[in-house]
Structure formats: C-alpha cells, structure tokens
Design a protein around this motif. Structure first.
Motif, mmCIF file in Angstrom:
data_model
loop_
_atom_site.group_PDB
_atom_site.id
_atom_site.type_symbol
_atom_site.label_atom_id
_atom_site.label_comp_id
_atom_site.label_asym_id
_atom_site.label_seq_id
_atom_site.Cartn_x
_atom_site.Cartn_y
_atom_site.Cartn_z
ATOM 1 N N SER A 106 -35.283 -18.454 -30.608
ATOM 2 C CA SER A 106 -35.203 -16.997 -30.798
ATOM 3 C C SER A 106 -36.590 -16.376 -30.758
ATOM 4 O O SER A 106 -36.767 -15.272 -30.226
ATOM 5 C CB SER A 106 -34.524 -16.663 -32.126
ATOM 6 O OG SER A 106 -33.211 -17.169 -32.145
ATOM 7 N N GLU A 137 -28.746 -13.056 -31.541
ATOM 8 C CA GLU A 137 -27.812 -13.980 -32.187
ATOM 9 C C GLU A 137 -26.744 -13.238 -32.988
ATOM 10 O O GLU A 137 -25.596 -13.648 -33.026
ATOM 11 C CB GLU A 137 -28.617 -14.885 -33.147
ATOM 12 C CG GLU A 137 -28.641 -16.329 -32.740
ATOM 13 C CD GLU A 137 -29.570 -17.163 -33.638
ATOM 14 O OE1 GLU A 137 -30.676 -16.697 -33.972
ATOM 15 O OE2 GLU A 137 -29.160 -18.269 -33.989
ATOM 16 N N ASP A 177 -28.904 -15.206 -26.667
ATOM 17 C CA ASP A 177 -29.287 -16.084 -27.779
ATOM 18 C C ASP A 177 -28.034 -16.698 -28.407
ATOM 19 O O ASP A 177 -27.308 -16.033 -29.137
ATOM 20 C CB ASP A 177 -30.096 -15.295 -28.817
ATOM 21 C CG ASP A 177 -30.893 -16.220 -29.741
ATOM 22 O OD1 ASP A 177 -30.603 -17.432 -29.774
ATOM 23 O OD2 ASP A 177 -31.806 -15.712 -30.423
ATOM 24 N N GLU A 178 -27.784 -17.950 -28.112
ATOM 25 C CA GLU A 178 -26.642 -18.721 -28.625
ATOM 26 C C GLU A 178 -25.334 -17.938 -28.533
ATOM 27 O O GLU A 178 -24.668 -17.703 -29.552
ATOM 28 C CB GLU A 178 -26.918 -19.196 -30.064
ATOM 29 C CG GLU A 178 -28.152 -20.099 -30.114
ATOM 30 C CD GLU A 178 -28.217 -20.962 -31.377
ATOM 31 O OE1 GLU A 178 -27.169 -21.476 -31.783
ATOM 32 O OE2 GLU A 178 -29.335 -21.125 -31.920
HETATM 33 MG MG LIG Z 1 -32.341 -18.665 -33.105
#
Ligand SMILES: [Mg+2]
Ligand SMILES: Nc1ncnc2c1ncn2[C@@H]1O[C@H](COP(=O)(O)OP(=O)(O)OP(=O)(O)O)[C@@H](O)[C@H]1O
Length: 230
Positions: free
Chosen positions: A41, A83, A155-156
């Motif tokens: 991140s 995220e 992000d994920e």
């Molecule tokens: Mg992260």
C-alpha cells in the motif's frame, strides 16, 4: 507507463520503502505480491503522492511524479482504488458513480461502465451501506474508471470476498486489460494473480526481491508461497 527507481518513502519518521524499483509497462497487468506490512500500500500511496516524504524517481512520460501534487498525478490518468474501497456509504450507487470528477481525458462512459458491471445498474438506487463486499469493490473500480484514469492501482481488490465474486473481479480485470488499460494489482493471493498478470514483482521489507514473467510464475510458486506465508 511508469518506471520506478531507487524509491524511498516514509510514514512520518518510519522509513518504509527502501530503494524500490519496478516497471509498469503500458497495457499490462503487473502484480505486486507481498505479505502484511511489506510495503504494498505504501508503494501505491507513494505513486499517488500521498506519502509525506519520498525520494527517488517515478518516471511517467519523462516527468518524475515525486515532484507533483496528488491532484496533478490524478490528471496524468492515474487512480488508486484503496483497500477500504473509498466509496461513500450514505450515498446511492449512482451518486457514488457520478461524484468523482473526470480529471483526465477519456473517462469511461456510463454505457460502458454498465456493460462491464451489470450489477451497478441494477443496484443504482441502493446506498453504499446496502451493498455486499463484492458490489462495493465493483463500484470502487467503476468510480476510478469514470475519472479517465488509464493506470489503475488496485489495492487487494479480492480481500474478504467469496470465490465466486473473486472470479467476477478477475473477469473485470481481464476486460479492462483488453480495453488497453494498465493495472498494478496488489495482492497476497498468488493463485489470483497467476493467470491475470503479465509480470509479477515480489516485495519484502519495502524492496523488490524478485521479478517473474508470467511464464516463469508456475515454476516459482513454492518460492512465492514461502514469501507470502506469515
Ligand atoms: Mg496494504
Ligand atoms: N499510517 C501509518 N503510519 C506509520 N506506519 C505505517 C502506516 N501505515 C503503514 N505503516 C507501516 O508501513 C509499513 C508498510 O505498510 P503497508 O501498509 O505498505 O503494507 P502492505 O504491504 O500494504 O500490508 P497489508 O497487506 O497489511 O495491507 C509497515 O511496516 C506498516 O506497519
């Protein structure tokens, strides 16, 4: 599209990226794999100009993004899907979709967004709080496509989602790539990125420890799993 060299970045006094280097070629899906706290991140936030202090180079068409403000970076057609997904829970799906300003030329038109995310049209009047995790993630990706971004930092995107939804996210990423977008895909799940990314970078303690072409990935799976194991 981006060439990152010698990147160092800090959260306050905490030095979190240590000379990171990676290439994100235009039109490719690039994965960034690493365990919790590895600096995934932080890498994305540094690209967007959101970390307080960073040194090194993030070259985008001859401009070092480290010299630009976040709004100037967004105007270069780069957007982060964070995220936490960053949607507004009290607003409806449609309001969320139309809120982001179109900051770079060529923002995806609504018809194309609805074609890519049929659920978003159906759920248009629902509030953010009423959406499932998968619907929130789809909306979060749709929102950044609206802005005109051509480089998407995800992000994920599959975190906490059921396998059937993860498959839908994979379909969306494939279709986005077909449309010529560039994607940096941060993940902790090797099996998710295996069939999606053209290039894989492994990150540990704020630095890149390996780069694998997609053809090399299967043979390196043991090594990748060891890196990701907690
Ligand atoms: Mg992260
Ligand atoms: N707001 C913050 N202030 C200070 N340090 C932070 C902050 N956020 C993250 N860190 C630290 O920075 C380092 C990199 O964190 P980062 O969030 O980039 O990890 P990550 O790879 O995204 O992990 P995760 O998989 O948990 O999301 C870690 O050591 C983390 O503890």
């Amino acid at each position: 599209m981006l060439e990152i060299r010698g990147l160092h970045a800090w959260y306050g006094d905490s030095h979190v990226l240590h000379g990171l280097a990676m290439d994100i070629p235009r039109g490719r899906v690039v994965s960034l794999l690493g365990r919790n706290g590895a600096g995934k991140s932080a890498t994305m936030r540094t690209i967007m100009g959101l970390l307080g202090k960073a040194t090194g180079e993030i070259n985008c068409n001859g401009v070092n993004l480290l010299k630009l403000r976040p709004d100037q970076i967004a105007r270069k057609g780069i957007a982060l899907c964070p995220e936490d997904r960053g949607i507004f829970p009290s607003l409806t799906v449609t309001e969320n979709l139309f809120l982001p300003p179109v900051v770079a030329a060529g923002g995806m038109d609504i018809a194309s967004i609805y074609a890519l995310f049929p659920n978003i049209r159906e759920r248009g009047a629902s509030r953010g709080t009423q959406l499932s995790g998968g619907e929130q993630q789809m909306l979060a990706i749709a929102r950044i496509l609206r802005t005109g971004a051509r480089l998407l930092l995800l992000d994920e995107p599959t975190e906490g989602l059921a396998p059937v939804i993860v498959q839908q996210i994979a379909r969306v990423i494939r279709e986005i790539k077909e449309l010529g977008y560039t994607v940096l895909l941060v993940e902790q799940k090797a099996h998710f990125v295996e069939s999606l990314a053209d290039i894989h970078y492994l990150i540990e303690n704020g630095t890149i420890v390996d780069r694998l072409e997609s053809a090399e990935f299967a043979a390196s799976r043991d090594r990748v799993e060891r890196l990701l194991a907690v």
